[in-house]
Design an enzyme around this catalytic site. Structure first.
Site, short mmCIF file in Angstrom:
data_model
loop_
_atom_site.label_atom_id
_atom_site.label_comp_id
_atom_site.label_asym_id
_atom_site.label_seq_id
_atom_site.Cartn_x
_atom_site.Cartn_y
_atom_site.Cartn_z
N TYR A 159 0.62 -1.30 -0.02
CA TYR A 159 -0.27 0.10 -0.10
C TYR A 159 0.66 0.63 0.40
CZ TYR A 159 -4.46 2.62 0.89
OH TYR A 159 -5.67 3.70 0.13
N LYS A 166 -3.25 8.52 3.39
CA LYS A 166 -4.12 8.25 4.67
C LYS A 166 -4.16 8.32 5.44
CE LYS A 166 -6.99 5.84 1.25
NZ LYS A 166 -8.53 7.13 0.28
P1 NAD Z 1 -12.59 3.74 -8.20
O1 NAD Z 1 -11.32 4.16 -8.92
O2 NAD Z 1 -13.93 3.58 -8.47
O3 NAD Z 1 -12.41 5.13 -7.82
C1 NAD Z 1 -11.42 6.59 -7.06
C2 NAD Z 1 -11.83 7.21 -7.56
O4 NAD Z 1 -10.80 8.43 -7.62
C3 NAD Z 1 -12.34 7.52 -9.73
O5 NAD Z 1 -13.13 8.10 -9.94
C4 NAD Z 1 -11.28 8.52 -10.60
O6 NAD Z 1 -11.48 9.15 -10.85
C5 NAD Z 1 -10.99 9.39 -8.92
N1 NAD Z 1 -9.67 10.24 -9.27
C6 NAD Z 1 -7.99 9.77 -9.51
N2 NAD Z 1 -7.31 10.77 -9.23
C7 NAD Z 1 -8.39 12.04 -9.55
C8 NAD Z 1 -7.57 13.54 -9.69
N3 NAD Z 1 -7.12 14.05 -9.79
N4 NAD Z 1 -8.84 14.21 -9.40
C9 NAD Z 1 -9.73 13.78 -9.42
N5 NAD Z 1 -10.72 11.87 -9.37
C10 NAD Z 1 -9.34 11.45 -9.27
O7 NAD Z 1 -12.18 3.31 -6.55
P2 NAD Z 1 -12.59 3.18 -5.31
O8 NAD Z 1 -11.92 1.94 -4.61
O9 NAD Z 1 -14.76 3.18 -5.08
O10 NAD Z 1 -11.76 3.84 -4.01
C11 NAD Z 1 -12.78 5.43 -3.55
C12 NAD Z 1 -12.42 5.57 -2.37
O11 NAD Z 1 -12.44 4.49 -1.55
C13 NAD Z 1 -10.43 5.53 -2.22
O12 NAD Z 1 -10.53 7.03 -1.82
C14 NAD Z 1 -9.80 4.04 -1.61
O13 NAD Z 1 -9.29 4.74 -1.13
C15 NAD Z 1 -10.70 4.03 -0.83
N6 NAD Z 1 -10.88 2.94 -0.71
C16 NAD Z 1 -10.68 2.07 -1.12
C17 NAD Z 1 -10.98 0.41 -0.99
C18 NAD Z 1 -11.43 -0.36 -1.76
O14 NAD Z 1 -11.07 -1.35 -1.24
N7 NAD Z 1 -12.10 -0.44 -2.94
C19 NAD Z 1 -10.48 0.57 0.56
C20 NAD Z 1 -10.91 1.67 1.22
C21 NAD Z 1 -10.37 2.56 0.80
O1 0WE Z 2 -7.41 3.22 -1.63
C1 0WE Z 2 -6.49 2.07 -2.59
C2 0WE Z 2 -6.30 1.79 -3.62
C3 0WE Z 2 -6.06 3.48 -3.90
C4 0WE Z 2 -5.78 3.37 -5.58
C5 0WE Z 2 -5.76 2.19 -6.20
C6 0WE Z 2 -4.74 2.90 -7.60
C7 0WE Z 2 -4.60 1.29 -8.84
C8 0WE Z 2 -4.25 1.91 -9.95
C9 0WE Z 2 -4.54 4.36 -5.92
N1 0WE Z 2 -3.70 4.46 -6.87
C10 0WE Z 2 -4.17 3.83 -7.90
N2 0WE Z 2 -3.57 4.01 -8.61
C11 0WE Z 2 -3.29 2.85 -10.26
O2 0WE Z 2 -2.36 3.54 -11.08
N3 0WE Z 2 -7.34 0.47 -1.64
C12 0WE Z 2 -7.34 1.10 -0.36
C13 0WE Z 2 -7.27 -0.73 -2.19
C14 0WE Z 2 -5.81 -0.92 -2.27
O3 0WE Z 2 -5.17 -1.15 -2.77
C15 0WE Z 2 -3.62 -1.32 -2.78
C16 0WE Z 2 -4.62 -2.33 -1.30
C17 0WE Z 2 -6.03 -1.89 -1.11
C18 0WE Z 2 -6.62 -2.73 -0.09
C19 0WE Z 2 -2.63 -1.43 -2.93
C20 0WE Z 2 -1.68 -2.61 -2.32
C21 0WE Z 2 -1.87 -3.22 -1.18
C22 0WE Z 2 -3.54 -3.53 -1.35
#
Ligand code: NAD
Ligand code: 0WE
Length: 259
Positions: A159, A166
């Site tokens: 991560y 975060k």
């Molecule tokens: P997602 O890809 O659907 O959403 C991420 C969003 O960030 C996208 O809509 C993308 O367009 C936007 N984004 C990236 N760069 C940007 C920029 N420069 N300007 C504006 N928007 C931008 O993925 P998600 O998993 O729904 O992620 C949403 C949030 O949830 C993130 O903060 C992520 O860290 C958090 N999160 C995700 C998980 C998981 O396992 N998926 C777990 C915990 C927290």
């Molecule tokens: O916040 C996240 C992922 C956010 C994210 C994902 C990507 C993939 C594509 C941010 N930047 C990018 N850039 C890209 O090019 N999570 C909480 C999901 C997540 O991501 C991981 C995790 C978990 C959980 C990455 C490594 C290990 C665990």
């Protein structure tokens, strides 16, 4: 059915497609009467976001790259116009780090990529909260929600720089809550367990992480984006009127374990 968001107006940042956590949150709010504006980033996802927004009768869909102060200013100006000078709810569900920094060693993170991750994933909440403040003040208060992850508090392998971002986001929630509490604006976070979204699917080892959550969490199961939507709706609702500066874990209890 309760309609907790009747007459409420909100802005949602971070919908990319129907699997986005932001979309599950938006549906939970719209199902209970909220009127929602949406932003998208990049031409590639514009049409999918417009289609989703239309399905909940959104009055405003507009482009926003959160790295740009100009974009953020323009968007909140458009929101003010669409919503008669006010705003009740803000959903921030945005994160980004360079793909190569979510593999390999944190030690190798280049300076430029470190700041990119913090800019998009942490500072953007501060910029949006500042722009939302006068609109929420006009309503006598408001509620802001962001999405975080356990990797900001503990070292989760790979991560990496997103964990550092975060940690900054989590601290920003507390300082924003202090400043904005004066205006009856609440600021909270949901810490979600792994969910298979666009941002998660490209991460190698994601299935392994899901298996670990199933084995070690008290509830022995995965969570989904709709679980996050339900928790987010609570924090954004009046039922949480005295809840601010906190993190609600939607992770089947995983964060509580030491082994
Ligand atoms: P997602 O890809 O659907 O959403 C991420 C969003 O960030 C996208 O809509 C993308 O367009 C936007 N984004 C990236 N760069 C940007 C920029 N420069 N300007 C504006 N928007 C931008 O993925 P998600 O998993 O729904 O992620 C949403 C949030 O949830 C993130 O903060 C992520 O860290 C958090 N999160 C995700 C998980 C998981 O396992 N998926 C777990 C915990 C927290
Ligand atoms: O916040 C996240 C992922 C956010 C994210 C994902 C990507 C993939 C594509 C941010 N930047 C990018 N850039 C890209 O090019 N999570 C909480 C999901 C997540 O991501 C991981 C995790 C978990 C959980 C990455 C490594 C290990 C665990």
């Amino acid at each position: 059915m309760t309609r907790r968001f009747e007459g409420k107006q909100g802005l949602v940042l971070g919908v990319a497609n129907k699997r986005s956590i932001a979309w599950s949150i938006a549906r939970a709010l719209a199902d209970e009467g909220a009127e929602l504006a949406f932003t998208f980033q990049g031409d590639r996802i514009e049409s999918s976001v417009r289609e989703l927004a239309e399905s909940v009768s959104s009055p405003l869909v507009t482009s926003c790259d959160v790295r740009s102060d100009e974009d953020v200013q323009r968007v909140f100006g458009e929101v003010g116009e669409a919503f008669g000078g006010g705003l009740d709810l803000l959903v921030h569900s945005v994160a980004f780090a360079a793909a190569e920094d979510l593999a390999g060693r944190f030690t190798d993170t280049p300076r430029e990529n470190f700041w990119l991750a913090l800019d998009v994933s942490a500072y953007s909440l501060v910029a949006c909260a500042r722009a939302a403040e006068p609109l929420m003040e006009a309503r006598g208060g408001g509620s802001i929600l962001t999405m975080t992850y356990l990797g900001g508090e503990r070292a989760v392998p790979h991560y990496n720089v997103m964990g550092v971002a975060k940690a900054a986001l989590d601290a920003s929630v507390r300082y924003l809550a202090w400043d904005l509490g004066q205006k009856n604006i609440r600021v909270n976070a949901v810490s979600a367990g792994p969910v298979r979204t666009l941002a998660a699917r490209s991460i190698s080892g994601f299935p392994t992480m899901e298996a670990i959550v199933e084995e070690r969490s008290p509830l022995h199961r995965q969570i989904d984006a709709d679980d996050v939507g339900a928790a987010a709706a609570y924090l954004l609702s009046d039922a949480a009127r005295n809840v601010t500066a906190t993190t609600l874990y939607v992770d089947a209890g995983f964060h509580s374990m030491g082994m």
